[in-house]
Design a protein around this motif. Structure first.
Motif, PDB file in Angstrom:
ATOM      1  N   ASP A   1       0.604   6.202   8.371  1.00 31.33           N
ATOM      2  CA  ASP A   1      -0.201   7.293   7.836  1.00 31.33           C
ATOM      3  C   ASP A   1      -1.119   6.693   6.776  1.00 31.33           C
ATOM      4  OD1 ASP A   1       0.697   9.389   9.311  1.00 31.33           O
ATOM      5  OD2 ASP A   1       2.260   9.985   7.911  1.00 31.33           O
TER       6      ASP A   1
ATOM      7  N   ALA B   1      11.132   5.815   6.091  1.00 30.08           N
ATOM      8  CA  ALA B   1      10.596   4.952   7.149  1.00 30.08           C
ATOM      9  C   ALA B   1       9.175   5.311   7.503  1.00 30.08           C
ATOM     10  CB  ALA B   1      11.477   5.060   8.393  1.00 30.08           C
ATOM     11  N   THR B   2       8.774   6.556   7.233  1.00 31.53           N
ATOM     12  CA  THR B   2       7.424   6.988   7.601  1.00 31.53           C
ATOM     13  C   THR B   2       6.498   7.053   6.385  1.00 31.53           C
ATOM     14  OG1 THR B   2       8.274   9.235   7.430  1.00 31.53           O
ATOM     15  CG2 THR B   2       8.107   8.319   9.630  1.00 31.53           C
ATOM     16  N   THR B   3       6.869   6.362   5.322  1.00 37.53           N
ATOM     17  CA  THR B   3       6.026   6.318   4.117  1.00 37.53           C
ATOM     18  C   THR B   3       4.609   5.866   4.467  1.00 37.53           C
ATOM     19  OG1 THR B   3       7.931   5.647   2.851  1.00 37.53           O
ATOM     20  CG2 THR B   3       5.812   5.227   1.846  1.00 37.53           C
ATOM     21  N   PRO B   4       3.595   6.545   3.920  1.00 44.93           N
ATOM     22  CA  PRO B   4       2.227   6.089   4.209  1.00 44.93           C
ATOM     23  C   PRO B   4       1.875   4.838   3.417  1.00 44.93           C
ATOM     24  CG  PRO B   4       2.192   7.956   2.715  1.00 44.93           C
ATOM     25  CD  PRO B   4       3.635   7.725   3.057  1.00 44.93           C
ATOM     26  N   GLY B   5       0.894   4.113   3.900  1.00 44.57           N
ATOM     27  CA  GLY B   5       0.409   2.928   3.178  1.00 44.57           C
ATOM     28  C   GLY B   5       1.210   1.687   3.548  1.00 44.57           C
ATOM     29  N   ILE B   6       0.497   0.608   3.733  1.00 39.24           N
ATOM     30  CA  ILE B   6       1.153  -0.621   4.202  1.00 39.24           C
ATOM     31  C   ILE B   6       2.094  -1.193   3.143  1.00 39.24           C
ATOM     32  CG2 ILE B   6       0.742  -2.963   5.087  1.00 39.24           C
ATOM     33  CD1 ILE B   6      -2.077  -1.811   5.969  1.00 39.24           C
ATOM     34  N   PRO B   7       1.619  -1.449   1.902  1.00 39.75           N
ATOM     35  CA  PRO B   7       2.536  -2.053   0.923  1.00 39.75           C
ATOM     36  C   PRO B   7       3.697  -1.124   0.576  1.00 39.75           C
ATOM     37  CG  PRO B   7       0.334  -1.739  -0.037  1.00 39.75           C
ATOM     38  CD  PRO B   7       0.261  -1.283   1.370  1.00 39.75           C
ATOM     39  N   GLU B   8       3.392   0.194   0.509  1.00 41.27           N
ATOM     40  CA  GLU B   8       4.444   1.151   0.158  1.00 41.27           C
ATOM     41  C   GLU B   8       5.538   1.154   1.225  1.00 41.27           C
ATOM     42  OE1 GLU B   8       1.270   1.817   0.352  1.00 41.27           O
ATOM     43  OE2 GLU B   8       0.560   2.568  -1.572  1.00 41.27           O
ATOM     44  N   ARG B   9       5.131   1.115   2.481  1.00 40.00           N
ATOM     45  CA  ARG B   9       6.127   1.179   3.544  1.00 40.00           C
ATOM     46  C   ARG B   9       6.965  -0.107   3.566  1.00 40.00           C
ATOM     47  NH1 ARG B   9       5.071   3.411   9.583  1.00 40.00           N
ATOM     48  NH2 ARG B   9       4.437   5.189   8.334  1.00 40.00           N
TER      49      ARG B   9
ATOM     50  N   TRP C   1      11.026  -0.297   3.093  1.00 39.31           N
ATOM     51  CA  TRP C   1      11.923  -0.926   4.072  1.00 39.31           C
ATOM     52  C   TRP C   1      12.736  -2.032   3.397  1.00 39.31           C
ATOM     53  CZ3 TRP C   1       8.219  -1.841   8.841  1.00 39.31           C
ATOM     54  CH2 TRP C   1       7.886  -0.603   9.386  1.00 39.31           C
TER      55      TRP C   1
ATOM     56  N   ALA D   1      -3.243   6.090   3.302  1.00 35.54           N
ATOM     57  CA  ALA D   1      -2.885   6.209   1.884  1.00 35.54           C
ATOM     58  C   ALA D   1      -4.055   5.728   1.036  1.00 35.54           C
ATOM     59  CB  ALA D   1      -1.650   5.377   1.579  1.00 35.54           C
TER      60      ALA D   1
ATOM     61  N   THR E   1       5.552  12.255  -2.065  1.00 31.96           N
ATOM     62  CA  THR E   1       4.997  13.506  -2.601  1.00 31.96           C
ATOM     63  C   THR E   1       5.787  14.704  -2.089  1.00 31.96           C
ATOM     64  OG1 THR E   1       3.494  13.809  -0.761  1.00 31.96           O
ATOM     65  CG2 THR E   1       2.666  12.524  -2.622  1.00 31.96           C
TER      66      THR E   1
ATOM     67  N   VAL F   1       5.504  14.513  -7.440  1.00 34.61           N
ATOM     68  CA  VAL F   1       5.960  13.245  -6.857  1.00 34.61           C
ATOM     69  C   VAL F   1       7.461  13.111  -7.155  1.00 34.61           C
ATOM     70  CG1 VAL F   1       5.744  10.732  -6.968  1.00 34.61           C
ATOM     71  CG2 VAL F   1       3.710  12.155  -7.118  1.00 34.61           C
TER      72      VAL F   1
ATOM     73  N   ARG G   1       4.711  15.733   1.405  1.00 29.46           N
ATOM     74  CA  ARG G   1       5.255  14.908   2.487  1.00 29.46           C
ATOM     75  C   ARG G   1       6.725  15.217   2.700  1.00 29.46           C
ATOM     76  NH1 ARG G   1       4.529  10.429   5.622  1.00 29.46           N
ATOM     77  NH2 ARG G   1       2.339  10.815   5.263  1.00 29.46           N
TER      78      ARG G   1
END
Lengths: 239, 569
Positions: B412, A47-55, A59, B414, A92, A164, A95
């Motif tokens: 966060d 849920a706290t993944t960085p980056g907009i597309p990644e998050r 989800w 990226a 990573t 990773v 993280r």
């Protein structure tokens, strides 16, 4: 080294004193010290993944697999843990380690069960080497092992490639206790084990002093058949 | 090779000792090499008195207050440090931006015997004022070479690994004359390029001398002086006029110099001028033993003077600030590109090793050393950004036991592609600018609505300016984080370190293998930036060390005749 046990005595201070070899207390984290948490931990990390597309992608993945997760929670917890691991792929090592510790501090530390801690302290008082065993992620449990002063932690590892996560979870082999005891020169015959679900049966069967704590139905009937003592601990968290 | 033996009873002349790296190396030399004599060329400080005395006073001030000497002050004590400095350090007044390092012929003669000149001075701003960049980074290096030649000394020139420019793959420890990353088919001439840049500047300076422009600059300087409420004496007025003139010239040529640097394959004027200096040094060195040290991106101290000390804004600080304290959540960067970051105290050790090697076995063939981490301990951008994000979480401290929606939306940072970046920060900046214009129009009216619009316009304008500053920092860093996927070979310094006797490893060893990026970045570097650098980005003064008065008369740091006559060991 015994791999199965018939009727075994309940570990008591009296018969423990008779053991002269180095021995251990194997304490299953889930069910004895903490409620099950692998899935929750994976959800938190995802849920706290960085980056907009990644998050958003993560989800979306969670939502899509929610019905499957619900089914696996009832039918096959091992596959459920694999699903949880799958959702961690791409994160990573830095993280996962940082947020794993954060997850413990934030959520798990306050859920530690008083009864489980008492068992652990009693075993330590008997001079046992404390071995925490878990199917949860090592990253979230290392702070627990440090806090409880456990000498060893046997837990699931995430596989990493170039730091990773690949999404693969590597759980301890079913005969890990025998291998570990041989390497650590520990007598299983003089050791305790506290387990709480059927997957612990092999561990319980391999030690001299097995004990079942708040077991699920399958383990309860196995315990009855094997004559293993069954403990029921209060569910309150330690203050 | 023993560094202690190689540098014992030797006399090193240092330029740039008051800079970030210079101070850390000076502290290292004073502590670890108590038998090495140092002559520092320092720009005189303010106040009254002869330039020589003011330069010496400036050094005393640095020793008393700079965090770079905190460890020395603690370990040697005020008296011990004063005694060590008085015994080993001498100061001469100079100016790297002036011909002959600002040392007249007599002063150069009066320096006495010198074993090595170490040219640490340089403008490290990625887009420096062009005139100063040429004077300090290029001409200053050539003047240091002449000084070394006239004293029969060797020259250790401190450059940068990024002189390589736009390169991919492994960059060897080699220096080429007339190097340009993307030379024209007819070949590149460093000397001609320097002449062309000087001519470009001369045209802009001539324009500044035009009567109409000069009058305008004078009016601007006067207004600036009045705004600050400073006295109108001739010296102050001249200083303000000089600043305005310099700004005018810089603005006239900066676009062209930047384009020019890029067309030859350098990311900016800083790396171009450093590269031109290397080329010209190689051409002119002749019999002067020459070593070129090329540090990569010099960041906070790992261990000395204490973990996390950093000074200056010209490295990764603006980017990490935008990522960890500011609004940047999508940095256009290649996740696998290795950012070559190196702690300043390791660079100081590297310089000691190189100086020792240069004096121990001087060679007519120039030696080049990269002081970086990219081959030995690679630090990919993915990890740089990740650890910066985690340092942000560390700073925010323990979170509540409840996981809320706000947290789900708190992103966060990226690494991202350029497309996503353009759709975030530059877009927000344009939106902010647009909103500011609309609100400014509304504010022209009367009444409460206009008042509110005026306040809103001011607030949104501030946001737009902040976003513009971040955008500029991103553009400046783009070549280092998105375009140049190169790694710098660093076997030279590793070999020197491996040849150290066991007893000197602790003090001089290049022990980069022991550096773990995660604790360094999260627990040392970013917290250090928060204390020493970010306040400056926010227009505040960073923390300062309390002055520890040294019983050190600045006059004792000036050269005496007896010292000048001392024969070389």
């Amino acid at each position: 080294m015994p791999h199965s046990a018939g009727n075994k005595p309940t570990p008591t201070p009296a018969n423990l004193g008779a053991m002269s070899l180095r021995s251990a207390a194997f304490v299953r984290v889930e069910g004895v010290l903490l409620p099950a948490h692998t899935l929750r931990c994976a959800l938190y990390l995802g849920a706290t993944t960085p980056g907009i597309p990644e998050r958003l992608a993560r989800w979306g993945g969670w939502l899509a697999s929610a019905p499957l997760a619900a089914g696996l929670a009832l039918a096959d917890r091992r596959r459920l843990r694999r699903l949880a691991g799958y959702h961690l792929r791409g994160l990573t090592r830095d993280r996962i380690e940082a947020l794993g510790s954060e997850y413990f501090e934030r959520f798990l530390a306050s859920e530690l069960r008083a009864g489980g801690l008492e068992l652990l302290e009693r075993a330590r008082g008997q001079g046992k080497t404390i071995v925490l065993c878990s199917r949860g992620l090592r990253v979230a449990l290392e702070p627990l092992a440090a806090e409880l002063g456990a000498e060893h932690l046997v837990a699931s590892e995430l596989e990493f490639r170039d730091d990773v996560a690949t999404g693969q979870i590597m759980e301890p082999d079913s005969d890990w206790a025998a291998c570990w005891a041989e390497a650590a020169e520990v007598s299983l015959a003089g050791s305790y084990a506290y387990g709480s679900d059927l997957a612990d049966a092999e561990l319980l069967g391999s030690v001299g002093f097995p004990c079942v704590v708040d077991p699920d139905l399958a383990l309860r009937s196995r315990a009855r058949a094997e004559g293993w003592p069954v403990l029921s601990l209060p569910r309150e968290a330690a203050s | 090779m023993s560094v202690l033996n190689a540098l014992a009873h030797k006399r090193l002349l240092l330029t740039g000792a008051s800079g970030f790296l210079g101070k850390v190396w000076l502290a290292h030399l004073l502590e670890q090499l108590p038998e090495t004599d140092l002559v520092l060329v320092l720009r005189p400080g303010g106040g009254r008195g002869a330039p020589q005395a003011r330069a010496a006073r400036r050094l005393v001030d640095l020793l008393e207050t700079s965090p770079a000497f905190r460890g020395l002050r603690e370990r040697l004590g005020a008296e011990g440090l004063a005694a060590r400095a008085a015994a080993r350090v001498r100061v001469v007044a100079g100016d790297l931006g002036s011909p002959g390092l600002g040392l007249g012929a007599e002063a150069q003669e009066a320096l006495g015997p010198i074993d090595a000149v170490v040219n640490l001075a340089g403008l490290t701003d990625l887009d420096p004022p062009p005139r100063e960049a040429l004077d300090v980074n290029v001409q200053g290096a050539l003047d240091a070479l002449e000084l070394a030649r006239s004293h029969g000394a060797a020259l250790l020139h401190v450059s940068t690994a990024y002189v390589a420019g736009h390169r991919q793959g492994l960059v060897p420890e080699l220096a080429e004359r007339d190097y340009a990353p993307c030379p024209p088919a007819t070949g590149f001439s460093a000397r001609r390029e320097l002449a062309d840049l000087r001519a470009l500047l001369a045209r802009a300076e001539a324009e500044a001398d035009d009567q109409r422009v000069a009058a305008e600059l004078e009016a601007r300087a006067e207004a600036a002086r009045r705004r600050l409420g400073l006295p109108g004496d001739a010296a102050t007025r001249a200083r303000f006029l000089q600043t305005e003139r310099r700004r005018f010239v810089s603005e006239r040529v900066e676009g062209e110099t930047r384009e020019r640097a890029r067309s030859w394959g350098w990311p900016n004027l800083y790396t171009q001028t450093k590269s031109l200096a290397e080329s010209l040094l190689l051409e002119e060195a002749g019999q002067v033993p020459l070593a070129i040290a090329r540090p990569a991106i010099v960041e906070s101290s790992w261990r000395d003077p204490f973990p996390g000390w950093k000074e200056g804004l010209h490295t990764s600080a603006p980017i990490t600030y935008a990522l960890s304290e500011g609004p940047l959540r999508a940095l256009p960067a290649r996740a696998d590109l290795v950012l070559d970051v190196i702690p300043v105290d390791l660079v100081a050790r590297g310089l000691s090793l190189i100086a020792a090697a240069l004096l121990e076995s001087p060679s007519s063939a120039p030696a080049v050393y990269h002081l970086g981490s990219s081959t030995q301990r690679p630090f990919p951008m993915r990890r740089v950004i990740e650890l910066t994000a985690l340092a942000r979480r560390d700073r925010e401290g323990p979170r509540s036991e409840r996981f809320g929606w706000r947290e789900l939306l708190d992103l966060d940072p990226a690494a991202s592609g350029d497309g996503l970046y353009q759709a975030t920060l530059p877009l927000w900046r344009r939106l902010a600018r647009g909103s500011e214009k609309v609100l400014a129009e509304l504010a022209r009216g009367q009444g409460r609505l206009a008042d509110r619009a005026a306040k809103g316009a001011s607030r949104v304008g501030r946001i737009a300016r902040d976003l513009s500053a971040v955008e500029e920092a991103v553009e400046r860093f783009r070549p280092f984080v998105l375009e140049n996927a190169c790694r710098f070979e660093s076997s030279g310094v590793q070999a020197l370190s491996a040849a150290l006797p066991e007893s000197e490893r602790l003090a001089f060893g290049w022990d980069l293998e022991d550096l773990d990026w995660s604790p360094y970045w999260r627990q040392i570097h970013i917290p250090g930036l928060r204390e020493w650098v970010y306040p400056r980005l926010e227009g505040k003064r960073p923390a300062r060390d309390a002055r520890v008065a040294l019983s050190l008369d600045p006059q004792r740091l000036c050269l005496t005749e007896a010292e000048l006559d001392r024969p070389r060991a």
